[in-house]
Design a protein around this motif. Structure first.
Motif, PDB file in Angstrom:
ATOM      1  N   PRO A   1      26.066 -14.480  12.642  1.00 23.37           N
ATOM      2  CA  PRO A   1      25.417 -13.486  13.508  1.00 23.37           C
ATOM      3  C   PRO A   1      23.920 -13.427  13.205  1.00 23.37           C
ATOM      4  O   PRO A   1      23.463 -13.904  12.159  1.00 23.37           O
ATOM      5  N   LEU A   2      23.170 -12.866  14.120  1.00 31.10           N
ATOM      6  CA  LEU A   2      21.720 -12.731  13.959  1.00 31.10           C
ATOM      7  C   LEU A   2      21.344 -11.269  14.152  1.00 31.10           C
ATOM      8  O   LEU A   2      21.520 -10.713  15.240  1.00 31.10           O
ATOM      9  N   TYR A   3      20.872 -10.649  13.089  1.00 31.20           N
ATOM     10  CA  TYR A   3      20.482  -9.231  13.120  1.00 31.20           C
ATOM     11  C   TYR A   3      21.623  -8.343  13.625  1.00 31.20           C
ATOM     12  O   TYR A   3      21.403  -7.365  14.330  1.00 31.20           O
ATOM     13  N   GLY A   4      22.851  -8.723  13.293  1.00 27.85           N
ATOM     14  CA  GLY A   4      24.010  -7.949  13.720  1.00 27.85           C
ATOM     15  C   GLY A   4      24.506  -8.284  15.110  1.00 27.85           C
ATOM     16  O   GLY A   4      25.432  -7.643  15.612  1.00 27.85           O
ATOM     17  N   LEU A   5      23.923  -9.296  15.739  1.00 30.26           N
ATOM     18  CA  LEU A   5      24.311  -9.710  17.086  1.00 30.26           C
ATOM     19  C   LEU A   5      25.132 -10.995  17.033  1.00 30.26           C
ATOM     20  O   LEU A   5      24.854 -11.888  16.221  1.00 30.26           O
ATOM     21  N   THR A   6      26.124 -11.098  17.905  1.00 30.66           N
ATOM     22  CA  THR A   6      26.861 -12.345  18.068  1.00 30.66           C
ATOM     23  C   THR A   6      26.042 -13.261  18.967  1.00 30.66           C
ATOM     24  O   THR A   6      25.643 -12.863  20.063  1.00 30.66           O
ATOM     25  N   VAL A   7      25.790 -14.491  18.498  1.00 31.67           N
ATOM     26  CA  VAL A   7      24.873 -15.397  19.189  1.00 31.67           C
ATOM     27  C   VAL A   7      25.633 -16.529  19.875  1.00 31.67           C
ATOM     28  O   VAL A   7      26.571 -17.100  19.306  1.00 31.67           O
ATOM     29  N   TYR A   8      25.201 -16.848  21.097  1.00 34.72           N
ATOM     30  CA  TYR A   8      25.719 -17.992  21.841  1.00 34.72           C
ATOM     31  C   TYR A   8      24.534 -18.885  22.202  1.00 34.72           C
ATOM     32  O   TYR A   8      23.525 -18.405  22.720  1.00 34.72           O
ATOM     33  N   ARG A   9      24.685 -20.192  21.935  1.00 33.27           N
ATOM     34  CA  ARG A   9      23.607 -21.131  22.251  1.00 33.27           C
ATOM     35  C   ARG A   9      24.112 -22.204  23.204  1.00 33.27           C
ATOM     36  O   ARG A   9      25.279 -22.632  23.132  1.00 33.27           O
ATOM     37  N   ALA A  10      23.227 -22.619  24.086  1.00 34.55           N
ATOM     38  CA  ALA A  10      23.586 -23.626  25.093  1.00 34.55           C
ATOM     39  C   ALA A  10      23.844 -24.968  24.421  1.00 34.55           C
ATOM     40  O   ALA A  10      22.939 -25.540  23.798  1.00 34.55           O
ATOM     41  N   ASN A  11      25.096 -25.449  24.526  1.00 34.88           N
ATOM     42  CA  ASN A  11      25.482 -26.729  23.900  1.00 34.88           C
ATOM     43  C   ASN A  11      25.034 -26.795  22.442  1.00 34.88           C
ATOM     44  O   ASN A  11      24.550 -27.829  21.961  1.00 34.88           O
ATOM     45  N   ASN A  12      25.175 -25.667  21.752  1.00 37.93           N
ATOM     46  CA  ASN A  12      24.774 -25.584  20.341  1.00 37.93           C
ATOM     47  C   ASN A  12      23.291 -25.893  20.135  1.00 37.93           C
ATOM     48  O   ASN A  12      22.877 -26.348  19.063  1.00 37.93           O
ATOM     49  N   GLY A  13      22.494 -25.658  21.178  1.00 38.89           N
ATOM     50  CA  GLY A  13      21.049 -25.863  21.058  1.00 38.89           C
ATOM     51  C   GLY A  13      20.600 -27.290  21.285  1.00 38.89           C
ATOM     52  O   GLY A  13      19.415 -27.598  21.107  1.00 38.89           O
ATOM     53  N   ILE A  14      21.512 -28.172  21.699  1.00 40.23           N
ATOM     54  CA  ILE A  14      21.187 -29.590  21.869  1.00 40.23           C
ATOM     55  C   ILE A  14      21.296 -30.001  23.337  1.00 40.23           C
ATOM     56  O   ILE A  14      22.286 -29.699  24.011  1.00 40.23           O
ATOM     57  N   ASP A  15      20.278 -30.689  23.817  1.00 44.64           N
ATOM     58  CA  ASP A  15      20.296 -31.247  25.165  1.00 44.64           C
ATOM     59  C   ASP A  15      21.188 -32.486  25.150  1.00 44.64           C
ATOM     60  O   ASP A  15      20.871 -33.472  24.462  1.00 44.64           O
ATOM     61  N   PRO A  16      22.318 -32.479  25.866  1.00 47.17           N
ATOM     62  CA  PRO A  16      23.241 -33.627  25.807  1.00 47.17           C
ATOM     63  C   PRO A  16      22.641 -34.919  26.344  1.00 47.17           C
ATOM     64  O   PRO A  16      23.103 -36.014  25.985  1.00 47.17           O
ATOM     65  N   GLU A  17      21.619 -34.834  27.174  1.00 46.70           N
ATOM     66  CA  GLU A  17      21.018 -36.051  27.731  1.00 46.70           C
ATOM     67  C   GLU A  17      20.133 -36.771  26.724  1.00 46.70           C
ATOM     68  O   GLU A  17      19.972 -37.990  26.790  1.00 46.70           O
ATOM     69  N   THR A  18      19.556 -36.010  25.783  1.00 47.36           N
ATOM     70  CA  THR A  18      18.650 -36.627  24.806  1.00 47.36           C
ATOM     71  C   THR A  18      19.206 -36.596  23.389  1.00 47.36           C
ATOM     72  O   THR A  18      18.738 -37.347  22.524  1.00 47.36           O
ATOM     73  N   GLY A  19      20.185 -35.726  23.166  1.00 50.60           N
ATOM     74  CA  GLY A  19      20.711 -35.576  21.814  1.00 50.60           C
ATOM     75  C   GLY A  19      19.754 -34.838  20.900  1.00 50.60           C
ATOM     76  O   GLY A  19      19.948 -34.800  19.682  1.00 50.60           O
ATOM     77  N   GLU A  20      18.725 -34.236  21.476  1.00 56.01           N
ATOM     78  CA  GLU A  20      17.713 -33.504  20.706  1.00 56.01           C
ATOM     79  C   GLU A  20      17.693 -32.040  21.150  1.00 56.01           C
ATOM     80  O   GLU A  20      18.246 -31.689  22.198  1.00 56.01           O
ATOM     81  N   PRO A  21      17.028 -31.183  20.363  1.00 48.41           N
ATOM     82  CA  PRO A  21      16.923 -29.774  20.773  1.00 48.41           C
ATOM     83  C   PRO A  21      16.290 -29.644  22.158  1.00 48.41           C
ATOM     84  O   PRO A  21      15.450 -30.457  22.553  1.00 48.41           O
TER      85      PRO A  21
END
Length: 297
Positions: free
Chosen positions: A187-207
């Motif tokens: 969690p972040l500051y008591g918040l449940t966090v959701y990130r798009a594709n775990n923060g990775i662009d699937p087309e580039t394999g990079e953030p």
């Protein structure tokens, strides 16, 4: 010949008199009734040191008196035509008299994150706001002011949570953009966090290089498991901002806040302080303040 002329003249005079009498003898019972304008007594309204009157009404559950100079723009009452309504509709619309029971749909104000104060014209906060604009924004420094919008909730059938909103946002991201939002372990500051594709662009394999469709999403649930806070934050911009929404059951309101992401650690303090500000504006039905107004000039 003269006798005939006199007879015609006499008939004409008599006919004119008959018409004249007919025009004067109108039936009063057929006149349209005149509307009786009921004089509605004006409620007591609080004023500031400059003699400006507060904005009054009922926000969700409680009657309030908002100090003059605080509202950014104007307060909208339930039933008011929208900004883009037909001008003819706006011209015909007559708002009911303002009372402490007239439901407020929405209004906005500026909140200072660093000390919980609000912007008020002709108060030192006006000078502070200008100073921060001139000395912080041009140099990319965090701006300590948040834009706040408050919405009264009056439909008893509408739940005071973001359960559907969050699920639908995730669905749209998947169906339209093929983006999966994945819950993060920490969690972040008591918040449940959701990130798009775990923060990775699937087309580039990079953030991700762009967060237009991939903002970080954070939620906070109550003890019953309902989502009461929903925050979306940028993470690739020169200045990253957060769009923060929360419900308050006691007030029956939804609140939107926009601020620099560097202040995200204070999200819960912001929610508490905004409710504290609203509490300071509460009045009874006669307009008597229940406490000291925050932001009064």
């Amino acid at each position: 010949m003269k006798s005939g002329y006199k007879k015609i003249l006499l008939i004409g005079v008599l006919l004119w008199q008959v018409l004249l009498l007919a025009g004067c003898d109108h039936d009063l019972s057929k006149e349209p009734e005149k509307k009786v304008v009921e004089q509605v007594p004006q409620p007591f309204r609080n004023q500031d040191s400059r003699g400006r009157y507060d904005t009054i009404g009922k926000l969700g559950t409680y009657s309030i008196s908002i100090p003059a100079g605080v509202i950014d723009g104007w307060a909208r009452y339930m039933g008011d035509p929208g900004d883009f309504a037909d001008p003819k509709i706006k011209a015909r619309y007559q708002r009911p008299p303002k009372t402490y029971d007239l439901p407020i749909e929405s209004f906005g104000f500026l909140y200072r994150i660093t000390d919980g104060d609000v912007y008020t014209s002709f108060r030192k906060t006006e000078e502070d706001y200008r100073h921060d604009n001139e000395t912080l924004i041009p140099y990319g420094k965090p701006f300590p002011w948040a834009s706040v919008s408050v919405y009264g909730q009056y439909d008893a059938a509408t739940p005071l949570n973001f359960n559907f909103t969050v699920q639908d946002d995730f669905r749209v991201s998947k169906e339209i953009s093929n983006i999966d939002y994945i819950q993060q372990e920490q969690p972040l500051y008591g918040l449940t966090v959701y990130r798009a594709n775990n923060g990775i662009d699937p087309e580039t394999g990079e953030p991700w290089k762009s967060d237009t469709l991939t903002k970080d999403r954070m939620i906070k649930k109550d003890q019953a498991g309902n989502i009461k806070t929903y925050i979306k934050c940028e993470f690739t911009q020169h200045k990253n901002f957060c769009s923060h929404m929360f419900y308050n059951d006691n007030w029956h309101i939804q609140v939107w806040i926009s601020y620099n992401r560097s202040y995200l650690p204070h999200w819960q303090e912001m929610e508490n302080n905004i409710i504290k500000i609203l509490d300071s504006w509460r009045v009874n039905r006669e307009g008597k303040l229940l406490g000291k107004q925050i932001g009064k000039a």
